[in-house]
Scaffold this motif. Structure first.
Motif, mmCIF file in Angstrom:
data_model
loop_
_atom_site.group_PDB
_atom_site.id
_atom_site.type_symbol
_atom_site.label_atom_id
_atom_site.label_comp_id
_atom_site.label_asym_id
_atom_site.label_seq_id
_atom_site.Cartn_x
_atom_site.Cartn_y
_atom_site.Cartn_z
ATOM 1 N N ARG A 112 0.831 -1.207 0.000
ATOM 2 C CA ARG A 112 0.000 0.000 0.000
ATOM 3 C C ARG A 112 0.866 1.258 0.000
ATOM 4 N NH1 ARG A 112 -2.943 3.359 3.834
ATOM 5 N NH2 ARG A 112 -2.015 2.257 5.611
ATOM 6 N N TRP A 173 -8.434 -4.370 3.107
ATOM 7 C CA TRP A 173 -7.538 -3.366 2.519
ATOM 8 C C TRP A 173 -8.116 -2.841 1.191
ATOM 9 C CZ3 TRP A 173 -5.938 -4.645 6.964
ATOM 10 C CH2 TRP A 173 -4.832 -4.057 7.545
ATOM 11 N N THR A 176 -11.273 -0.536 2.626
ATOM 12 C CA THR A 176 -10.883 0.611 3.445
ATOM 13 C C THR A 176 -9.938 1.560 2.715
ATOM 14 O OG1 THR A 176 -11.138 -0.700 5.465
ATOM 15 C CG2 THR A 176 -9.833 1.311 5.635
ATOM 16 N N TYR A 177 -8.942 0.997 2.035
ATOM 17 C CA TYR A 177 -7.901 1.823 1.439
ATOM 18 C C TYR A 177 -7.982 1.909 -0.085
ATOM 19 C CZ TYR A 177 -5.891 1.047 6.080
ATOM 20 O OH TYR A 177 -5.693 0.971 7.432
#
Length: 376
Positions: A112, A173, A176-177
């Motif tokens: 990320r 992930w 959320t991201y």
């Protein structure tokens, strides 16, 4: 593309790397801790390629992961690094929690951070492909039931629970991201370069040495068998053509009871290397006990021994792979009959690889796992 493959010295990971180097123009960075099941000899044929690089790194080491991303600047991650043997997870679950859950978290965070620093074009093209297992679904009840991409998770072992946890992390992930993730869940793999703790290579090698062929319970557990090179093709298709955020089940359309698999292996060995010609069993250099056993045997099936089943053993797995066929055009090329024949021939023709992989630690684990089980 440049693809970072974690666990690339393992059974499936090495097949993925061999496929990419043989059949595409892409480059590969192989990141592997080299645990007992990691074997760089499985990559000998491509190791000199200018499109291949190796990094000896543990996925739980965040600083090293950051260094690898900075150095190699990959366009995609294919995450295969995992502890993957159910019996070992029952005996010692800690390593499975550490590698499969904590390691996946570390890799997601390193990916990320790297992804956020890319320019808009490369950021849009980046992919994080997480390779998982059908064991996260538990087992099936009805004889016609199949695992689909929306089947509820119900893991039965520390191994499958740790893989289910890693799947959930990847999806979190994504949500959320906004990470560009994909997940695949596969059925049982088999083929060349398989570490001999799993059923098929264990049976082949034990049979050749005249050792008992241990079968859990009645051997009526059903698995869907997928030739590893078919799986490698599917995984590459997903990372290059799959839709971000999607899950794809990958299966071989080959449901077999474990006892059926063992009988098939024995029949192929009877064909390729009959007991009467097996020097390890009845040759002059074989132990006296083996010579006597060889004279009394007409088939490797005579070595089959039913042992106490393992705790929480799922009875049946079967994959519905219609989504990947429909959306990405992938189907397996090998039937079980063609793939298992290739597998047996490979083990017979590669005794050096087998000899090198069978370390003392592997033998000690086999003794610990099977010798303590009473016959069923």
């Amino acid at each position: 593309m440049k693809i970072l493959v974690t666990g690339g010295a393992g059974f499936i990971g090495s097949a993925v790397i061999r496929h990419i180097i043989r059949n595409t123009a892409d480059s590969v960075v192989n990141l592997d801790k080299l645990t007992y099941a990691g074997n760089l000899e499985s990559l000998a044929e491509i190791s000199d390629s200018e499109r291949y690089a190796f990094e000896h790194v543990d996925i739980c080491n965040r600083a090293e992961l950051d260094r690898v991303f900075r150095k190699h600047q990959p366009d995609a991650v294919m995450h295969l690094a995992a502890e993957s043997h159910v019996d070992r997870s029952i005996d010692g679950p800690s390593a499975f929690i550490e590698t499969n859950i904590v390691g996946t978290y570390c890799l997601l965070e390193a990916s990320r951070q790297y992804w956020l620093g890319l320019d808009e074009t490369r950021k849009a093209a980046f992919r994080f492909h997480h390779i998982s297992t059908d064991e996260v679904y538990g087992d099936l009840e009805g004889p016609e039931d199949l695992f689909t991409e929306t089947t509820s998770y119900a893991p039965s072992s520390p191994y499958s629970a740790s893989k289910a946890s890693s799947d959930h992390l990847v999806r979190a992930w994504r949500r959320t991201y906004g990470m560009p993730t994909l997940i695949t869940n596969c059925s049982n793999n088999y083929g060349p370069y398989h570490f001999p703790e799993k059923l098929i290579p264990l049976i082949i090698l034990n049979a050749l040495e005249g050792k008992p062929l241990p079968i859990y319970g009645k051997g009526d557990q059903v698995r869907d068998w997928l030739y590893v090179e078919d799986h490698a093709r599917a995984l590459y298709k997903v990372v290059t053509e799959g839709e971000v955020g999607e899950t794809y089940n990958i299966g071989g359309h080959n449901e077999k009871q474990n006892i059926e698999v063992v009988h098939t292996l024995c029949e192929l060995l009877d064909e390729f290397r009959p007991v009467s010609s097996n020097a390890k069993i009845c040759g002059s250099d074989a132990p006296v006990a083996n010579q006597a056993a060889g004279l009394a045997m007409s088939s490797y099936k005579d070595l089959i021994t039913h042992v106490q089943d393992r705790p929480g053993h799922d009875l049946r797995y079967a994959i519905d792979a219609s989504k990947i066929q429909r959306e990405l055009g992938w189907t397996p090329e090998e039937t079980f009959e063609s793939g298992i024949r290739k597998t047996v021939e490979w083990y017979l023709n590669n005794p050096d690889w087998v000899a090198h992989v069978k370390s003392g630690a592997y033998q000690q684990w086999l003794d610990k796992n099977y010798s303590a089980r009473t016959t069923a």
